[in-house]
Design a protein around this motif. Structure first.
Motif, short mmCIF file in Angstrom:
data_model
loop_
_atom_site.label_atom_id
_atom_site.label_comp_id
_atom_site.label_asym_id
_atom_site.label_seq_id
_atom_site.Cartn_x
_atom_site.Cartn_y
_atom_site.Cartn_z
N LYS A 41 1.00 -1.19 -0.19
CA LYS A 41 0.03 -0.09 0.01
C LYS A 41 0.94 1.24 0.12
O LYS A 41 0.55 2.19 -0.67
N PHE A 42 1.98 1.18 0.90
CA PHE A 42 2.85 2.37 0.89
C PHE A 42 4.24 2.31 -0.19
O PHE A 42 5.03 2.93 0.17
N ASN A 43 4.19 1.49 -1.05
CA ASN A 43 5.21 1.24 -2.08
C ASN A 43 5.24 2.38 -2.99
O ASN A 43 6.28 2.80 -3.55
N PHE A 44 4.52 3.07 -3.31
CA PHE A 44 4.22 4.18 -4.20
C PHE A 44 4.92 5.56 -3.70
O PHE A 44 5.10 6.38 -4.12
N LEU A 45 5.27 5.66 -2.30
CA LEU A 45 5.97 6.54 -1.56
C LEU A 45 7.63 6.58 -1.75
O LEU A 45 8.33 7.07 -1.05
N THR A 46 7.96 6.12 -3.16
CA THR A 46 9.49 6.16 -3.31
C THR A 46 9.96 7.61 -3.66
O THR A 46 9.32 8.40 -4.15
N SER A 47 11.13 7.80 -3.23
CA SER A 47 11.83 9.27 -3.50
C SER A 47 12.29 9.40 -4.72
O SER A 47 12.87 8.38 -5.42
N VAL A 48 12.12 10.50 -5.46
CA VAL A 48 12.58 10.65 -6.57
C VAL A 48 13.57 12.12 -6.66
O VAL A 48 13.29 13.05 -5.95
#
Length: 56
Positions: A41-48
């Motif tokens: 669920k929180f996998n989309f919070l990757t830093s760019v």
């Protein structure tokens, strides 16, 4: 109980078992699945990282 002079009898609880030691409080399958869903669920919070001074 084993006598101190006895060199041939094995201890019942002293022998080491082969392989990975057992966990004291293993997780149930439901707990593992819940944690997996939370991670997904929180996998989309990757830093760019963005470079402002690029020539492109």
């Amino acid at each position: 109980m084993k006598q101190s002079a006895d060199k041939f009898t094995l201890d019942m609880f002293g022998a080491q078992r082969r392989g990975r030691p057992p966990k004291l409080a293993p997780k149930t399958n439901a707990q593992r699945q819940r944690e997996f869903r939370q991670r997904r669920k929180f996998n989309f919070l990757t830093s760019v990282t963005r470079n402002e001074k690029s020539d492109a």
